[in-house]
Design a protein around this motif. Structure first.
Motif, PDB file in Angstrom:
ATOM      1  N   ILE A 138       6.268 -21.873  14.712  1.00 21.41           N
ATOM      2  CA  ILE A 138       7.663 -22.306  14.754  1.00 21.41           C
ATOM      3  C   ILE A 138       8.070 -22.653  16.184  1.00 21.41           C
ATOM      4  O   ILE A 138       8.761 -23.643  16.438  1.00 21.41           O
ATOM      5  CB  ILE A 138       8.579 -21.219  14.170  1.00 21.41           C
ATOM      6  CG1 ILE A 138       8.397 -21.143  12.655  1.00 21.41           C
ATOM      7  CG2 ILE A 138      10.044 -21.473  14.528  1.00 21.41           C
ATOM      8  CD1 ILE A 138       9.136 -20.004  11.985  1.00 21.41           C
ATOM      9  N   MET A 139       7.616 -21.839  17.121  1.00 17.62           N
ATOM     10  CA  MET A 139       7.918 -22.090  18.533  1.00 17.62           C
ATOM     11  C   MET A 139       7.304 -23.420  18.980  1.00 17.62           C
ATOM     12  O   MET A 139       7.963 -24.227  19.665  1.00 17.62           O
ATOM     13  CB  MET A 139       7.346 -20.928  19.357  1.00 17.62           C
ATOM     14  CG  MET A 139       7.742 -20.921  20.803  1.00 17.62           C
ATOM     15  SD  MET A 139       7.277 -19.301  21.498  1.00 17.62           S
ATOM     16  CE  MET A 139       7.063 -19.770  23.202  1.00 17.62           C
ATOM     17  N   ASN A 389       3.877 -24.213  26.505  1.00 16.43           N
ATOM     18  CA  ASN A 389       4.776 -24.235  25.363  1.00 16.43           C
ATOM     19  C   ASN A 389       5.920 -23.246  25.551  1.00 16.43           C
ATOM     20  O   ASN A 389       7.085 -23.552  25.296  1.00 16.43           O
ATOM     21  CB  ASN A 389       3.988 -23.897  24.094  1.00 16.43           C
ATOM     22  CG  ASN A 389       4.740 -24.259  22.832  1.00 16.43           C
ATOM     23  OD1 ASN A 389       5.061 -25.415  22.601  1.00 16.43           O
ATOM     24  ND2 ASN A 389       5.032 -23.265  22.015  1.00 16.43           N
ATOM     25  N   ALA A 390       5.596 -22.044  26.047  1.00 18.25           N
ATOM     26  CA  ALA A 390       6.619 -21.014  26.249  1.00 18.25           C
ATOM     27  C   ALA A 390       7.605 -21.416  27.340  1.00 18.25           C
ATOM     28  O   ALA A 390       8.816 -21.213  27.201  1.00 18.25           O
ATOM     29  CB  ALA A 390       5.949 -19.690  26.602  1.00 18.25           C
ATOM     30  N   VAL A 391       7.096 -21.995  28.414  1.00 18.69           N
ATOM     31  CA  VAL A 391       7.974 -22.420  29.513  1.00 18.69           C
ATOM     32  C   VAL A 391       8.967 -23.466  29.024  1.00 18.69           C
ATOM     33  O   VAL A 391      10.170 -23.386  29.296  1.00 18.69           O
ATOM     34  CB  VAL A 391       7.147 -22.963  30.696  1.00 18.69           C
ATOM     35  CG1 VAL A 391       8.047 -23.652  31.718  1.00 18.69           C
ATOM     36  CG2 VAL A 391       6.376 -21.835  31.360  1.00 18.69           C
ATOM     37  N   LEU A 392       8.483 -24.461  28.293  1.00 17.02           N
ATOM     38  CA  LEU A 392       9.367 -25.513  27.790  1.00 17.02           C
ATOM     39  C   LEU A 392      10.325 -24.976  26.730  1.00 17.02           C
ATOM     40  O   LEU A 392      11.478 -25.414  26.637  1.00 17.02           O
ATOM     41  CB  LEU A 392       8.546 -26.666  27.225  1.00 17.02           C
ATOM     42  CG  LEU A 392       7.799 -27.505  28.270  1.00 17.02           C
ATOM     43  CD1 LEU A 392       6.808 -28.448  27.606  1.00 17.02           C
ATOM     44  CD2 LEU A 392       8.782 -28.291  29.135  1.00 17.02           C
ATOM     45  N   PHE A 393       9.867 -24.026  25.941  1.00 16.38           N
ATOM     46  CA  PHE A 393      10.722 -23.439  24.897  1.00 16.38           C
ATOM     47  C   PHE A 393      11.899 -22.692  25.514  1.00 16.38           C
ATOM     48  O   PHE A 393      13.057 -22.878  25.114  1.00 16.38           O
ATOM     49  CB  PHE A 393       9.901 -22.487  24.024  1.00 16.38           C
ATOM     50  CG  PHE A 393      10.663 -21.920  22.846  1.00 16.38           C
ATOM     51  CD1 PHE A 393      10.629 -22.553  21.612  1.00 16.38           C
ATOM     52  CD2 PHE A 393      11.404 -20.757  22.974  1.00 16.38           C
ATOM     53  CE1 PHE A 393      11.339 -22.043  20.526  1.00 16.38           C
ATOM     54  CE2 PHE A 393      12.113 -20.238  21.904  1.00 16.38           C
ATOM     55  CZ  PHE A 393      12.079 -20.885  20.673  1.00 16.38           C
ATOM     56  N   PHE A 394      11.611 -21.842  26.509  1.00 14.41           N
ATOM     57  CA  PHE A 394      12.652 -20.979  27.061  1.00 14.41           C
ATOM     58  C   PHE A 394      13.418 -21.594  28.228  1.00 14.41           C
ATOM     59  O   PHE A 394      14.556 -21.219  28.485  1.00 14.41           O
ATOM     60  CB  PHE A 394      12.044 -19.646  27.493  1.00 14.41           C
ATOM     61  CG  PHE A 394      11.522 -18.822  26.355  1.00 14.41           C
ATOM     62  CD1 PHE A 394      12.384 -18.277  25.428  1.00 14.41           C
ATOM     63  CD2 PHE A 394      10.152 -18.603  26.200  1.00 14.41           C
ATOM     64  CE1 PHE A 394      11.909 -17.524  24.356  1.00 14.41           C
ATOM     65  CE2 PHE A 394       9.672 -17.851  25.140  1.00 14.41           C
ATOM     66  CZ  PHE A 394      10.551 -17.309  24.209  1.00 14.41           C
ATOM     67  N   GLN A 395      12.801 -22.540  28.941  1.00 13.64           N
ATOM     68  CA  GLN A 395      13.451 -23.091  30.133  1.00 13.64           C
ATOM     69  C   GLN A 395      13.653 -24.598  30.090  1.00 13.64           C
ATOM     70  O   GLN A 395      14.107 -25.179  31.061  1.00 13.64           O
ATOM     71  CB  GLN A 395      12.622 -22.723  31.378  1.00 13.64           C
ATOM     72  CG  GLN A 395      12.555 -21.233  31.662  1.00 13.64           C
ATOM     73  CD  GLN A 395      13.925 -20.631  31.950  1.00 13.64           C
ATOM     74  OE1 GLN A 395      14.761 -21.245  32.590  1.00 13.64           O
ATOM     75  NE2 GLN A 395      14.146 -19.416  31.480  1.00 13.64           N
TER      76      GLN A 395
END
Length: 403
Positions: A138-139, A389-395
């Protein structure tokens, strides 16, 4: 009185043509299965949005939906298919779920909300009593969706910053938007070719032409890449990076002098701290040291005097100020400070640009610290793609929600 099927149909809002045929409740494992059926004779072909006759029905799918009264809820349906003369057979467009996924749009929406609050995939999966893989999927979908919707037209300023990855042995380059405070892109490495690839992959030629300011530290590769890809943009070495060099010079003078002057012991942070933030005790300590005119005090004044360059507001006056300041540093004969002054001289254009513009790399530094929180919460990432992916998702400040 409405039947349970009718009530559920109103709550689910599945769209025209769908009815609830049956409901099964398992009290032991606390799950509700809702069986739905499509009754219309036509449906929309996904690629062309043409309304076509139903051709057949696929295998039954069990799709996770929002929980009902603390019961895990699943929608069960055979999805109708339509046949296009040239493009073949496809599932009809659904208003409540995407094709070939095991969760509804509403479930996906809530998971994204929870992720943004918790910044933790494992905790989010635990909260929804789901698997890590589904939350991770989903992320990933959210980022892909957000990137396709993102509009980067009109950006005038960007920032380049580095971030350690994999226990500090490897570096990443992060491209951010200091005005809107968001990450635009991230790539492995910090070489010239890495930076150029990041810039040209993230921004179109027209968008690159619109950039007028680029903030960065004094890393040569970033400067070279910016001059090659963004020749029209002013390079800015902000005062925070400049202050780091000056503070380092003062501390080197202090450490060398501490061997002979006991008063300087345990004063490292006194000389690195802004005088406006000194306590009464610290101010008295400084006065005591300053009275004997130590080399450290001279180095500290050199550092503090440099701050005036950011208050002038005229490029030529700033240049004249720097020339006089540089001459005073040479006259001090303090090697660490001369070394710093030579470094600043080599990057003078970027420093003078910084004095002329209010924009700085501080936003990039703040984003960097937020990324570190994400990394710490996740206890690291298995590979760069997951990290990216996490960096773009959260920031990334992306519009990631379905529909």
């Amino acid at each position: 009185m409405k039947s349970i099927e009718e009530v559920l149909l109103e709550i689910l809002e599945l769209g025209e043509g769908w009815i609830v045929k049956d409901v099964k409740i398992d009290k032991i494992i606390k799950e509700i299965d809702i069986f739905i059926e499509y009754t219309n004779s036509t449906g929309y072909f996904p690629e062309t949005k043409e309304l076509l006759n139903i051709y057949d029905y696929g295998r039954i799918r069990r799709i996770r939906h929002l929980d009902l009264f603390e019961y895990k809820c699943y929608l069960n349906a055979r999805i109708p298919r339509v046949k296009h003369g040239k493009l073949g057979v496809r599932n009809i467009v659904l208003s409540w779920a995407d094709e070939r996924v095991s969760f509804s749009y509403l479930f996906e929406f809530r998971v994204i909300e929870a992720l943004l609050m918790s910044k933790n995939q494992s905790k989010t999966a635990e909260f929804f009593d789901s698997s890590f893989d589904i939350v991770h999927h989903i992320m990933k979908r959210g980022v892909e969706r957000g990137l396709t919707r993102r509009n980067l037209d009109g950006i005038k300023a960007i920032s380049l910053d580095e971030k350690s990855f994999s226990n500090g042995h490897n570096y990443l380059t992060i491209l951010s938007d200091p005005i809107n405070k968001r990450v635009l892109g991230i790539i492995e490495g910090r070489k010239i070719e890495d930076t150029e690839e990041l810039l040209t992959w993230t921004l179109s030629p027209k968008q690159l032409e619109d950039i007028t300011l680029v903030t960065m530290d004094m890393w040569k590769a970033y400067m070279a890449a910016a001059k090659e890809i963004l020749p029209q943009a002013a390079i800015i070495h902000d005062k925070f990076h400049t202050a780091k060099y000056l503070n380092k010079g003062v501390d080197e003078v202090r450490k060398a002098e501490t061997k002979a002057e006991i008063l300087l012991k345990n004063t490292k942070y006194l000389y690195l701290k802004d005088p406006n933030g000194w306590s009464n005790e610290e101010a008295l300590k400084f006065e005591e040291i300053d009275a004997i005119n130590l080399k450290t005090s001279i180095a500290w004044r050199i550092k503090e005097n440099f701050k005036e360059i950011y208050t002038i507001g005229n490029w030529y006056v700033c240049k004249d100020f720097f020339d006089k300041w540089y001459k005073n540093v040479l006259e001090s004969k303090l090697k660490p400070m001369i070394k710093v002054a030579d470094t600043l001289l080599r990057h003078l254009e970027g420093i003078l640009n910084s004095a002329m513009h209010s924009i700085s790399n501080s936003i990039a530094e703040n984003i960097n610290s937020q990324i570190q929180i994400v990394k710490s919460v996740a206890r690291g990432f298995a590979n760069f793609k997951d990290y990216q992916n996490a960096v773009l998702f959260f920031q990334g400040k992306l519009n990631m929600f379905p529909l």
